[in-house]
Write a protein that holds these residues in place. Structure first.
Motif, PDB file in Angstrom:
ATOM      1  N   UNK A 171       4.791   8.895  -0.120  1.00 37.94           N
ATOM      2  CA  UNK A 171       4.927   7.653   0.642  1.00 37.94           C
ATOM      3  C   UNK A 171       5.264   7.910   2.101  1.00 37.94           C
ATOM      4  N   UNK A 172       6.216   8.791   2.348  1.00 41.10           N
ATOM      5  CA  UNK A 172       6.724   8.992   3.704  1.00 41.10           C
ATOM      6  C   UNK A 172       5.796   9.838   4.569  1.00 41.10           C
ATOM      7  N   UNK A 173       5.089  10.788   3.944  1.00 47.04           N
ATOM      8  CA  UNK A 173       4.315  11.752   4.720  1.00 47.04           C
ATOM      9  C   UNK A 173       2.817  11.540   4.606  1.00 47.04           C
ATOM     10  N   UNK A 174       2.337  11.140   3.430  1.00 43.31           N
ATOM     11  CA  UNK A 174       0.893  11.023   3.205  1.00 43.31           C
ATOM     12  C   UNK A 174       0.397   9.588   3.151  1.00 43.31           C
ATOM     13  N   UNK A 175       1.277   8.625   3.287  1.00 45.85           N
ATOM     14  CA  UNK A 175       0.848   7.229   3.326  1.00 45.85           C
ATOM     15  C   UNK A 175       0.470   6.635   1.986  1.00 45.85           C
ATOM     16  N   UNK A 176       0.937   7.244   0.900  1.00 45.08           N
ATOM     17  CA  UNK A 176       0.626   6.719  -0.433  1.00 45.08           C
ATOM     18  C   UNK A 176       1.812   5.865  -0.878  1.00 45.08           C
ATOM     19  N   UNK A 177       1.826   4.618  -0.396  1.00 45.23           N
ATOM     20  CA  UNK A 177       2.888   3.699  -0.763  1.00 45.23           C
ATOM     21  C   UNK A 177       2.563   3.040  -2.096  1.00 45.23           C
ATOM     22  N   UNK A 178       3.404   2.147  -2.540  1.00 48.84           N
ATOM     23  CA  UNK A 178       3.202   1.527  -3.853  1.00 48.84           C
ATOM     24  C   UNK A 178       1.910   0.719  -3.902  1.00 48.84           C
ATOM     25  N   UNK A 179       1.549   0.076  -2.799  1.00 53.71           N
ATOM     26  CA  UNK A 179       0.308  -0.712  -2.785  1.00 53.71           C
ATOM     27  C   UNK A 179      -0.910   0.194  -2.931  1.00 53.71           C
ATOM     28  N   UNK A 180      -0.916   1.293  -2.192  1.00 54.15           N
ATOM     29  CA  UNK A 180      -2.046   2.226  -2.319  1.00 54.15           C
ATOM     30  C   UNK A 180      -2.067   2.850  -3.706  1.00 54.15           C
ATOM     31  N   UNK A 181      -0.916   3.207  -4.226  1.00 49.67           N
ATOM     32  CA  UNK A 181      -0.847   3.787  -5.564  1.00 49.67           C
ATOM     33  C   UNK A 181      -1.435   2.816  -6.590  1.00 49.67           C
ATOM     34  N   UNK A 182      -1.105   1.529  -6.474  1.00 51.08           N
ATOM     35  CA  UNK A 182      -1.634   0.535  -7.405  1.00 51.08           C
ATOM     36  C   UNK A 182      -3.151   0.419  -7.287  1.00 51.08           C
ATOM     37  N   UNK A 183      -3.680   0.457  -6.070  1.00 52.83           N
ATOM     38  CA  UNK A 183      -5.135   0.377  -5.892  1.00 52.83           C
ATOM     39  C   UNK A 183      -5.831   1.599  -6.483  1.00 52.83           C
ATOM     40  N   UNK A 184      -5.253   2.780  -6.271  1.00 56.72           N
ATOM     41  CA  UNK A 184      -5.856   3.991  -6.820  1.00 56.72           C
ATOM     42  C   UNK A 184      -5.841   3.964  -8.342  1.00 56.72           C
ATOM     43  N   UNK A 185      -4.764   3.467  -8.915  1.00 49.91           N
ATOM     44  CA  UNK A 185      -4.710   3.372 -10.381  1.00 49.91           C
ATOM     45  C   UNK A 185      -5.717   2.349 -10.896  1.00 49.91           C
ATOM     46  N   UNK A 186      -5.871   1.269 -10.192  1.00 48.02           N
ATOM     47  CA  UNK A 186      -6.852   0.257 -10.584  1.00 48.02           C
ATOM     48  C   UNK A 186      -8.260   0.841 -10.561  1.00 48.02           C
ATOM     49  N   UNK A 187      -8.533   1.673  -9.599  1.00 43.84           N
ATOM     50  CA  UNK A 187      -9.882   2.214  -9.465  1.00 43.84           C
ATOM     51  C   UNK A 187     -10.152   3.362 -10.424  1.00 43.84           C
ATOM     52  N   UNK A 188      -9.183   4.252 -10.608  1.00 45.48           N
ATOM     53  CA  UNK A 188      -9.474   5.507 -11.305  1.00 45.48           C
ATOM     54  C   UNK A 188      -8.966   5.591 -12.739  1.00 45.48           C
TER      55      UNK A 188
END
Length: 279
Positions: free
Chosen positions: A260-277
């Motif tokens: 989250x802090x360094x690579x920009x994978x916050x909870x919203x992005x994590x949820x989108x990636x899980x939805x897709x993959x």
């Protein structure tokens, strides 16, 4: 290859090789090392990582026409090339005549001492020195600005782009292995399983391709290299990825905090990636 389990509450008989009953993930190639699908693992909430979307490999300089046809058939629309400028110019990837994927790459160098370049000074390359050299690579990687940039762009591309993706470096084992491990972590895979995926590189049926591409350059630098040193440089050990993860936890408290802090994978992005993959 025996998989080292980390004992995080799973039965060892159940997780010794999570995809043992599934089809072989390695794709047959003539001139590409370590091409495989890294989907298929159990992930968050009992879902599974989709197959046919996430691919990883080494570089494609010696790809045969058949290899290029195979890659073209996979509907890969995004390639994340984790190599630096000198690697890309020294080992240019072959492309299919109808190639149209977006290629994401770094303008500069992404590592100071890739194993295939024989860097680090002219020393007798023993097994211990080879292992120590690789541990140093994984110790530096979490704070390497180029790798932070590329891993951030990797996650952003997977979030934004349709179709399949392929992430690769030179051998498809170190920088690529970390990228695949981080994504599988984000998707909710158990740590035992993404370490097993990392170690699966040692089972690649194309080791002869990597040796043909790398060993002469390494021997020109080091001279004769001990067999175990070659394995430590051309393969992976559990302590490589454990070193990387340990650095994240020491400096950030957790892998998720680093993401989250360094690579920009916050909870919203994590949820989108899980939805897709996940399926």
């Amino acid at each position: 290859m025996a998989v080292r389990l980390r004992g995080r509450g799973r039965d060892a008989t159940d997780s010794a090789m999570i995809r043992a009953s599934e089809k072989q993930p390695f794709l047959p190639t003539d001139g590409i090392h370590n091409l495989r699908d890294y989907g298929g693992y159990t992930a968050a909430d009992g879902a599974r990582v989709k197959t046919g979307l996430l691919f990883r490999s080494g570089q494609h300089m010696e790809a045969s026409d058949g290899d290029l046809d195979l890659i073209q058939s996979l509907d890969i629309r995004t390639i994340i090339d984790l190599r630096g400028t000198s690697e890309r110019s020294g080992f240019p990837c072959r492309r299919h005549d109808n190639f149209g994927a977006e290629v994401i790459a770094f303008d500069g160098e992404t590592t100071s001492s890739p194993p295939h370049e024989g860097g680090g000074g002219a020393v007798e390359m023993t097994a211990e020195k080879a292992r120590d050299r690789m541990i140093a690579v994984y110790t530096r990687m979490p704070v390497n600005p180029a790798m932070i940039d590329m891993f951030s762009r990797y996650f952003a591309a997977l979030d934004a782009n349709d179709g399949g993706s392929l992430v690769h470096c030179f051998a498809g084992k170190d920088r690529t292995g970390v990228a695949a491990s981080l994504l599988l972590h984000v998707l909710g895979a158990h740590e035992d399983d993404y370490i097993a995926e990392f170690l699966r590189t040692n089972d690649a049926p194309t080791q002869h391709i990597l040796e043909r591409q790398s060993l002469p350059r390494m021997e020109a630098h080091y001279g004769e290299i001990e067999p175990q040193a070659i394995r430590n440089l051309m393969g992976v050990l559990p302590e490589y990825i454990e070193t990387y993860l340990g650095e994240l936890r020491r400096d950030h408290g957790s892998v998720d905090a680093y993401l989250a802090q360094t690579l920009g994978v916050d909870e919203a992005r994590k949820a989108r990636l899980r939805e897709r993959f996940l399926t």
